[in-house]
Design a protein around this motif. Structure first.
Motif: not given
Length: 297
Positions: A233-234, A236-238, A240-241
């Motif tokens: 998850d980490y 994926a979020h980073v 994407s940002f």
């Protein structure tokens, strides 16, 4: 082997000759160029340079970018013939550049003392200072004909890597340069990072005795993180940002961005995240991506 010229319709490919004093950072330069998809060979006999270029380029529709390390381990006559070898390579259609890395003697002596490595000319009890002086004399003709001379005395590994990406290889790799590094918070946050990501919230393989001696570059540690949903998850979020905002830096004519991932020891979590993001951007077709692991160097 006969050296044949490339078709006139092709863009002249790049050949970087990296030379310099032992301990000045030549190996760092070659490793960084390798990260940038250069075909790298170290300690090639200078007289074999034209045959090497012809062999690598044979049958290739897109000749590769090449980087060759040539240093004092060459025979003296090989170093003398380098200008002739470069002229032959130029006749084959390769645009070449000779880069020479210089370093102050006192810095070299300190580096050898810290690493306890043996100077290539320290034979028969020759003192280190005398070996450096002899090396400098042998390489003087190469320094004299170099296209670029860099004094790396005040540069650390990270700064030297950045110089390669932003100065040496920039013309061969248009676009934004990404320098992705890992670090340990207990040794301080890198002062030159544009983005800093704290990964101390993620599961730590340090507490597994089997994984503790390894680093985030090793397969067992990667396999461990692959089973951790928090890590997935980490990242994926980073990603994407950053995927959203990095193009904004490019459109603003920014030449490079430094991203830093930090954990407690700078060995597992931060290294894995830096390597994962670097691979992610290379898969997207970005060619100027270099990693640096401060606590592992």
């Amino acid at each position: 082997m006969n050296a044949t010229a490339l078709p006139a319709s092709q863009t002249p490919p790049a050949l970087l000759i990296v030379s310099g004093l032992s301990g000045s950072g030549k190996s760092v330069v070659l490793r960084t160029l390798e990260d940038l998809d250069y075909y790298c060979v170290d300690n090639l006999p200078a007289e074999l340079l034209p045959d090497f270029v012809a062999s690598i380029s044979a049958g290739s529709d897109t000749p590769p970018r090449l980087a060759v390390g040539i240093d004092v381990r060459n025979r003296p006559e090989g170093l003398t013939c380098l200008p002739h070898s470069l002229a032959r390579v130029g006749g084959m259609g390769y645009q070449h550049q000779l880069v020479f890395l210089d370093t102050q003697d006192e810095v070299l002596i300190r580096r050898y003392s810290e690493t306890r490595r043996r100077h290539p000319l320290s034979f028969d009890g020759l003192p280190l200072a005398d070996a450096i002086a002899a090396e400098r004399e042998r390489l003087r003709p190469l320094a004299a004909i170099a296209d670029r001379v860099l004094d790396s005395s005040q540069m650390n590994v990270h700064q030297l890597r950045r110089w390669v990406v932003t100065e040496l290889a920039a013309n061969a790799h248009p676009g934004l340069s990404l320098l992705v590094q890992s670090f340990a918070y207990r040794h301080g946050v890198p002062g030159d990072a544009d983005f800093v990501f704290d990964v101390r919230c993620l599961p730590n393989p340090h507490w597994d005795p089997r994984l503790r001696p390894l680093s985030g570059r090793d397969a067992p540690v990667r396999d461990y993180f692959a089973t951790q949903q928090a890590v997935t998850d980490y990242l994926a979020h980073v990603s994407s940002f950053l995927d959203h905002w990095l193009p904004q830096f490019e459109s603003d004519s920014r030449s490079y961005v430094t991203l830093a991932f930090g954990c407690t020891g700078g060995r597992h979590r931060s290294v894995h995240c830096a390597e994962w993001l670097a691979a992610h951007w290379r898969d997207q077709g970005r060619s100027r991506v270099v990693t640096f692991h401060r606590e592992l160097e």
